[in-house]
Enzyme design. Structure first.
Site, PDB file in Angstrom:
ATOM      1  N   HIS A  85       1.707   4.533  -2.909  1.00 41.43           N
ATOM      2  CA  HIS A  85       1.844   5.994  -2.794  1.00 41.43           C
ATOM      3  C   HIS A  85       3.215   6.427  -3.310  1.00 41.43           C
ATOM      4  CE1 HIS A  85      -1.804   6.786  -0.555  1.00 41.43           C
ATOM      5  NE2 HIS A  85      -1.456   6.026   0.469  1.00 41.43           N
ATOM      6  N   HIS A 123       0.832  -1.207   0.000  1.00 44.09           N
ATOM      7  CA  HIS A 123       0.000   0.000   0.000  1.00 44.09           C
ATOM      8  C   HIS A 123       0.873   1.267   0.000  1.00 44.09           C
ATOM      9  CE1 HIS A 123      -3.586   2.436   1.292  1.00 44.09           C
ATOM     10  NE2 HIS A 123      -2.627   3.199   1.773  1.00 44.09           N
ATOM     11  N   GLU A 124       1.765   1.346   0.952  1.00 44.77           N
ATOM     12  CA  GLU A 124       2.586   2.559   1.058  1.00 44.77           C
ATOM     13  C   GLU A 124       3.499   2.715  -0.150  1.00 44.77           C
ATOM     14  OE1 GLU A 124       1.745   4.728   3.051  1.00 44.77           O
ATOM     15  OE2 GLU A 124       0.505   3.496   4.356  1.00 44.77           O
ATOM     16  N   HIS A 149       3.382   6.646  -7.005  1.00 47.05           N
ATOM     17  CA  HIS A 149       2.649   7.838  -7.447  1.00 47.05           C
ATOM     18  C   HIS A 149       3.553   9.080  -7.328  1.00 47.05           C
ATOM     19  CE1 HIS A 149      -1.557  10.000  -7.161  1.00 47.05           C
ATOM     20  NE2 HIS A 149      -1.058  10.049  -8.366  1.00 47.05           N
TER      21      HIS A 149
END
Ligand SMILES: [Zn+2]
Length: 741
Positions: free
Chosen positions: A507, A503-504, A510
Site C-alpha cells: 500500500h 502487505h502494508e 502505491h
C-alpha cells in the site's frame, strides 16, 4: 478535493433546494470558523515534505482546525458554484481540487493520530466532527448549482482539449453527482429521498439489532464438562464472561463470523453443535433482535433505487466505479472459481469424515465439527513450528533487508533514516525514500509497537497526499501492532507478521509512487476492488529466493533459513482452502444475489432466498456454510460493502495473476519493477482499471494463478472476456489488512 468518507456514501441524500442538515451545520460552523494563526494547521507545515509538525500540535488544536477547514471549504465551494463566469475546467474542476486544503491537512493528521495514538480529547473530537463531516460532504455533493457547472463541462468535454487525467477527473466528479441522483427528474428525486431516508433508518436498526442479537446469542453452559478441550485460560475467560452477565457457569460470546474460535478445541460434539447453531441462528429467533424483515426490506428498497436510475439491479447500479464494473463480471469471477473450490471442499470433507470415523466418532461430522477435525489434520500434515521459524525473522532485518530491499531490487529505491522529523510517538521511525536517481521521493514512517490507545491490526495511510497541483510529495505511514521487546532484545516475528509487513508496504508503494496532478485521483484513492491489489501483490516477494535469502537469516548464527522450512510455509498456505476461500466466495455470492433483484421484486423470504442463492453458487454449502449468513452479514447491510464483498478474493486474483506475469517474464528485475511502477503503481485512479490491468499483463485477469497459490489445481472454467470498465472510485482512507473481512 473532497475526502471521501467511506461509509458516507449510503447517507447521500438527493439534490434538493434546501439540504436542511447541511444548512444548519453551515450556520453553526461559520459562527466559529476563524482559526487563530497560532494554530499549527493555520498554514501549511514548513517541515520537509510538509509533514505535520507533531512537536507543535496539541490535542486541542484539531477541533478548531477541522471546523475552520469545513467552513473554509464551504466558502470555496460556494464561490465556485455561484460565480458569474461560464464554467471552464480551471474555474470549476481545478478550483474544486484546490479547495479544502486546510481541512485535508488537518483531517489527515487527525485520522492518523486518532487511529494510532488516541485519547479522550481526540475521541471527543471524532464524535463531534463525524456527523459534521458527513453533512459537509452532502453539502458539496448535493449542491445543484455546482452540479450544473460540471454537467455543462461534461456535455462539452470533446471541445475542452483535456489531457487524459483531466478528462478522467471531470468524468469522476460528474458520475459521482449523477450516482447521487443529480440528473433524475424531480418526481424520481422525491422517491429517491424517501428511499434513502428509509434505508438509512433500516441500516441503523440493523446494526443495533445485530449487536444485541450477537450478544444474546452467546452460548451459556452450566456444566464445566461441556467445555472440555478448552484451555484453562479460555475457561477462565468464559467464567468471567458469565460473571459480567450475572449468570452462573460459563458464557462463550459469539464473534461476527459463522465459525467460532472455540470450535477448534471443544471436544464435545454436542457443545460444538450448540455453539455453531447459536452462531447461525443468532438473528433469526423471531424476537426483537431478528433482522430478517429489515434486510428483506433493504434488498427490496435497493432494487427500487437502482430502478429509479434505470439499472436492472442494485449491483449494476453500485459497481459503476469499480474494476469489475457490473454484476455479471463479478458473478462470472465466482463461477470460474466454483468448480475447483467445491472439488476441494468435498475432498476436505471426506478427509474429515474419515478422521472422525477412525476415531470411532458416534456421529456424522457436520459443519460444526469441521474446525475440530481440520485442526488435527493441520497439526499432522501442515503444522508450522513458530519456535523453529521465528529466529529467522528478526523484525529490523525483515524491514530493512526484506521489505526495503525488495523495493530496492524492483524499483531502485533507497532509504535513509531521519531523526529530525517529529512524529506522534517517540517509538516511530522515519525514513526518507530516494528514487532511483537519488532524488527525494517520499517520507515513510512506521509506528511498530502495540499500545492500549492504538487500533488493532495493521494499516497504511497518508499524512500528505501526492499532488503536482498542490506541490506535495507523499508522506505515508504503516501502523503495526508488535509487542515492544525489552531494550537490547531482538523482536522475532512469525511468517504471518512478515507477510503483513510486505502487505502494508505494498500500500505504501502505491501511495509513494503516485504521480498525479489532482489529489482526488492520487495514489491509493482507487476502487474497493483494486486497492488491495498492490498490497497483496507485494506479499509475494517475501518468499522470492533473492529477497528471502537476504533477510531470513538466523539472528544468532547468521545461517540462511533451511529450504524445508520454506517448503512448509508454502504448503501451509494451501491447507483448508476449500473451507477458508470457499466460505468467503459463498458470502460474496449471497451478497451479489441479494443485489440482483429487479425493481419490481416482492419482499423475499430471507431463509428461502438464501437457500436458493447458496444452492445455485456451485459450492458445497452443507459442509461449508458462508462466512456470514444473510441475517448477520453486516458488511452488506450495516457498512459499505453492498454488492462489493467479492472485492476481497478479486484483488487476490489480480495479485497472483500479476505476480505470475513477473514469474513468466524474468522474475525479479529492475526492468520488470519499473514496468509495474509505470503502468500500475504510479497511475492512481487516472485510467480505467481493467484497461490498466490489461496493458500491464496483456490479458484480462485470470483465476489460474490464484488457484495455484491456494493449491487448488486447475479445474477452473475458462475465463470469459469481462466488459471494459470505465471506473472512478472512492478513496479508502486507510486500507486495513484483513483481506477476508
Ligand atoms: Zn491491505
Amino acid at each position: 478535493m473532497i475526502r471521501t468518507i467511506l461509509l458516507a456514501t449510503a447517507a447521500f441524500a438527493v439534490f434538493s433546494a434546501a439540504p436542511t442538515a447541511a444548512a444548519t451545520h453551515k450556520r453553526s460552523v461559520t459562527a466559529s470558523a476563524s482559526l487563530p494563526a497560532s494554530n499549527p494547521f493555520a498554514k501549511p507545515s514548513t517541515l520537509p515534505f510538509q509533514t505535520p509538525d507533531f512537536s507543535r500540535i496539541k490535542d486541542s488544536d484539531y477541533l478548531p482546525a477541522l471546523i475552520a477547514g469545513m467552513a473554509q471549504q464551504k466558502r470555496e465551494v460556494l464561490a465556485i458554484a455561484n460565480q458569474a463566469s461560464a464554467p471552464t475546467f480551471d474555474n470549476t474542476v481545478v478550483e474544486m481540487e484546490k479547495s479544502g486544503a486546510l481541512l485535508d491537512r488537518t483531517q489527515q493528521a487527525f485520522d492518523a493520530v486518532n487511529g494510532a495514538n488516541t485519547n479522550d480529547t481526540l475521541q471527543a473530537t471524532d464524535s463531534k466532527t463525524a456527523p459534521l463531516l458527513a453533512a459537509h460532504n452532502d453539502f458539496v455533493n448535493l449542491n445543484a448549482k455546482l452540479f450544473q457547472r460540471f454537467k455543462y463541462l461534461h456535455d462539452r468535454q470533446a471541445g475542452l482539449n483535456l489531457n487524459p487525467e483531466q478528462a478522467k477527473l471531470l468524468d469522476y466528479y460528474y458520475k459521482q453527482f449523477v450516482h447521487a441522483g443529480a440528473e433524475l427528474p424531480p418526481a424520481k428525486q422525491a422517491d429517491l429521498k424517501v428511499i434513502n431516508q428509509r434505508l438509512s433508518t433500516l441500516r441503523t436498526q440493523f446494526t443495533q439489532k445485530l449487536l444485541a442479537a450477537t450478544k444474546a446469542g452467546a452460548l451459556h453452559v452450566e456444566d464445566p464438562a461441556a467445555l472440555a478441550g478448552l484451555s484453562q485460560q479460555q475457561i477462565a475467560t468464559a467464567q468471567q464472561a458469565a460473571k459480567d452477565r450475572n449468570v452462573a457457569g460459563y458464557v462463550l460470546p459469539l464473534q461476527n463470523t459463522t465459525q467460532q474460535p472455540a470450535l477448534d478445541s471443544l471436544s464435545s460434539h454436542d457443545t460444538r453443535q450448540k455453539l455453531f447453531e447459536a452462531s447461525l441462528n443468532r438473528a433469526e429467533h423471531g424476537d426483537s433482535n431478528d433482522t430478517r424483515s429489515i434486510v428483506s426490506e433493504m434488498a427490496q428498497l435497493r432494487a427500487k433505487k437502482a430502478a429509479l436510475f434505470g439499472y436492472s439491479n442494485f449491483a449494476d447500479y453500485n459497481l459503476y466505479d469499480r474494476m469489475a464494473k457490473n454484476r455479471a463480471t463479478a458473478i462470472g469471477f465466482l463461477d470460474r472459481l466454483a468448480p475447483a473450490v467445491s472439488a476441494r471442499q468435498r475432498q476436505e470433507a471426506a478427509d474429515i469424515r474419515a478422521l472422525a470415523a477412525s476415531q470411532q466418532a458416534p456421529f456424522q461430522p457436520t459443519a460444526a465439527d469441521w474446525n475440530f477435525y481440520s485442526e488435527q489434520i493441520r497439526k499432522q500434515r501442515y503444522a508450522l513450528n513458530n519456535d523453529e521459524l521465528k529466529p529467522y525473522f528478526e523484525y529490523n532485518k525483515v524491514l530493512t533487508d526484506g521489505v526495503f530491499y525488495a523495493a530496492n531490487q524492483l524499483y531502485g529505491l533507497t532509504f535513509s533514516e531521519r531523526h529530525d522529523i517529529p512524529t506522534w510517538s517517540p517509538d516511530m521511525r522515519v525514513f526518507e525514500v530516494h528514487d532511483q536517481d537519488g532524488k527525494p521521493l517520499a517520507l515513510f514512517m512506521v509506528d511498530p509497537w502495540k499500545r492500549d490507545n492504538k487500533g488493532g491490526g495493521a494499516w497504511m495511510s497518508n499524512l500528505v497526499t501526492q499532488s503536482y497541483l498542490r506541490g506535495t510529495k507523499p508522506v505515508v505511514f504503516n501502523v503495526q501492532n508488535f509487542t515492544k521487546p525489552a531494550a537490547g532484545q531482538p523482536l522475532l516475528i512469525s511468517f504471518d507478521d512478515v507477510t503483513t509487513m510486505f502487505h502494508e508496504f505494498g500500500h505504501a508503494l502505491h501511495g509513494m509512487f503516485a504521480a498525479q496532478t489532482y489529489p482526488t485521483l492520487s495514489g491509493t484513492a482507487v476502487a474497493r476492488d483494486f486497492v488491495e491489489f498492490p498490497s497483496q501483490f507485494n506479499e509475494n516477494w517475501a518468499l522470492e529466493p533473492t529477497i528471502l535469502t537476504h533477510y531470513a537469516v538466523h539472528y544468532q548464527t547468521g545461517q540462511p533459513i533451511p529450504q524445508d522450512l520454506v517448503d512448509k510455509i508454502k504448503r501451509s498456505r494451501t491447507f483448508n482452502q476449500g473451507y477458508d476461500l470457499g466460505e468467503t466466495l459463498e458470502a460474496a455470492r449471497l451478497d451479489l444475489d441479494w443485489h440482483s433483484l429487479p425493481g419490481n421484486a416482492p419482499r423475499e423470504d430471507v431463509d428461502q432466498f438464501e437457500a436458493k442463492a447458496l444452492a445455485t453458487g456451485g459450492f458445497d454449502t452443507a459442509d461449508v456454510p458462508p462466512r456470514y449468513r444473510t441475517s448477520y452479514f453486516s458488511h452488506i447491510w450495516g457498512s459499505g460493502y453492498a454488492a462489493g464483498y467479492y472485492s476481497y478474493p478479486w484483488t487476490r486474483m489480480l495479485a497472483q495473476d500479476a505476480f505470475n506475469w513477473f514469474e513468466t517474464h524474468g522474475g525479479l528485475t529492475r526492468a520488470n519493477g519499473q514496468r509495474f511502477r509505470d503502468m500500475v503503481l504510479s497511475r492512481g485512479n487516472t485510467l480505467d482499471y481493467a484497461e490498466m490491468y490489461r496493458s500491464f499483463t496483456g490479458h484480462d485477469p485470470d483465476v489460474g494463478p490464484m488457484l495455484q497459490f491456494y493449491g487448488l489445481s486447475g479445474a477452473a472454467a475458462p475465463a470469459p472476456a469481462p466488459a471494459a470498465a470505465p471506473a472512478p472510485g472512492p478513496a479508502p482512507v486507510a486500507p486495513k489488512k484483513g483481506e477476508r473481512g
